[in-house]
Enzyme design. Structure first.
Site, mmCIF file in Angstrom:
data_model
loop_
_atom_site.group_PDB
_atom_site.id
_atom_site.type_symbol
_atom_site.label_atom_id
_atom_site.label_comp_id
_atom_site.label_asym_id
_atom_site.label_seq_id
_atom_site.Cartn_x
_atom_site.Cartn_y
_atom_site.Cartn_z
ATOM 1 C CB CYS A 1 45.425 43.883 38.765
ATOM 2 S SG CYS A 1 44.415 42.639 37.980
ATOM 3 C CG HIS B 1 48.334 44.441 34.969
ATOM 4 N ND1 HIS B 1 49.240 43.978 35.891
ATOM 5 C CD2 HIS B 1 47.266 43.623 35.053
ATOM 6 C CE1 HIS B 1 48.751 42.918 36.504
ATOM 7 N NE2 HIS B 1 47.558 42.678 36.016
ATOM 8 C CD GLU C 1 51.793 46.619 35.956
ATOM 9 O OE1 GLU C 1 50.902 47.493 35.958
ATOM 10 O OE2 GLU C 1 51.548 45.421 36.177
HETATM 11 N N1 GLN Z 1 42.509 37.568 39.285
HETATM 12 C C1 GLN Z 1 43.546 37.960 40.185
HETATM 13 C C2 GLN Z 1 43.083 37.917 41.637
HETATM 14 O O1 GLN Z 1 41.928 37.780 41.882
HETATM 15 C C3 GLN Z 1 44.066 39.352 39.866
HETATM 16 C C4 GLN Z 1 44.689 39.351 38.507
HETATM 17 C C5 GLN Z 1 45.784 40.343 38.321
HETATM 18 O O2 GLN Z 1 46.331 40.919 39.264
HETATM 19 N N2 GLN Z 1 46.182 40.480 37.091
HETATM 20 O O3 GLN Z 1 43.896 38.010 42.498
#
Ligand code: GLN
Length: 196
Positions: free
Chosen positions: A79, A170, A172
């Protein structure tokens, strides 16, 4: 025994530690650049990429992280961690680590779908994996050395380039540790080859 680090500046740190330990490897929260020398592979967790970048700069992690990549040790970004790895971030003239040859778009699943789960087919896994997406980025484009591992509704959500792995979701946050395991296998292979 393998030791996998989790960059411990911001985000879902503990959850990754738990997943690494569930796979039977040693996990270590990395709070200082010197600690990168003690690990065989590193996970950049999800969180908030702007904040994570600020902390990377504050704690002078940028060069040590780039050196870690150059050393050939595997890195896995989930992410916001994927955003950290990407060469290009849509709407921004700067990348962060800029090592994974992909273009990512932040928060790219729309407002209605800020958080959702989806069953994903992931290369290397026999059965579908439940991806938890939280204000997730997706990969718009990949370079020619990048292997696409998973797509959701036509959007790339996981990819691999050499010893770099990235995913939008995610892995995890569920009790299914198969993607963490995939990464640990990359680390294992890398360590074996380095010792030959
Ligand atoms: N929207 C977040 C970003 O742009 C990432 C979201 C996440 O890691 N769950 O950094």
């Amino acid at each position: 025994m393998l030791t996998i680090g989790v960059l411990g500046l911001q985000g879902a740190i503990r959850e990754h530690i738990r997943s690494i330990e569930a796979c039977g490897a040693t996990a270590k929260v990395i709070k200082w650049p010197e600690e990168l020398n003690e690990i065989d592979g590193l996970i950049l967790p999800g969180g908030e990429s702007t904040t994570m970048r600020r902390l990377i700069d504050t704690y002078q992690f940028m060069k040590p992280l780039r050196d870690f990549v150059v050393s050939g040790k595997p890195l896995f970004g989930t992410c916001a961690g994927l955003i950290m790895l990407a060469k290009k971030v849509v709407g921004s003239s700067d990348s962060h680590l800029g090592v994974l040859d992909v273009t990512v778009e932040r928060n790219s699943f729309g407002r209605q779908r800020e958080s959702f789960e989806a069953n994903l087919t992931v290369k290397g896994l026999e059965d579908p994996f439940t991806g938890v997406f939280i204000r997730a980025p997706h990969i718009l484009e990949v370079g020619q050395n990048v292997e696409v591992l998973s797509e959701h509704n036509g959007k790339i959500v996981a990819a691999k380039q050499g010893n770099l792995l990235g995913c939008s979701f995610h892995p995890e946050l569920t009790d299914d540790h198969r993607i963490t395991k995939l990464f640990i296998e990359m680390v294992e292979k890398c360590k074996k080859e380095a010792n030959v």
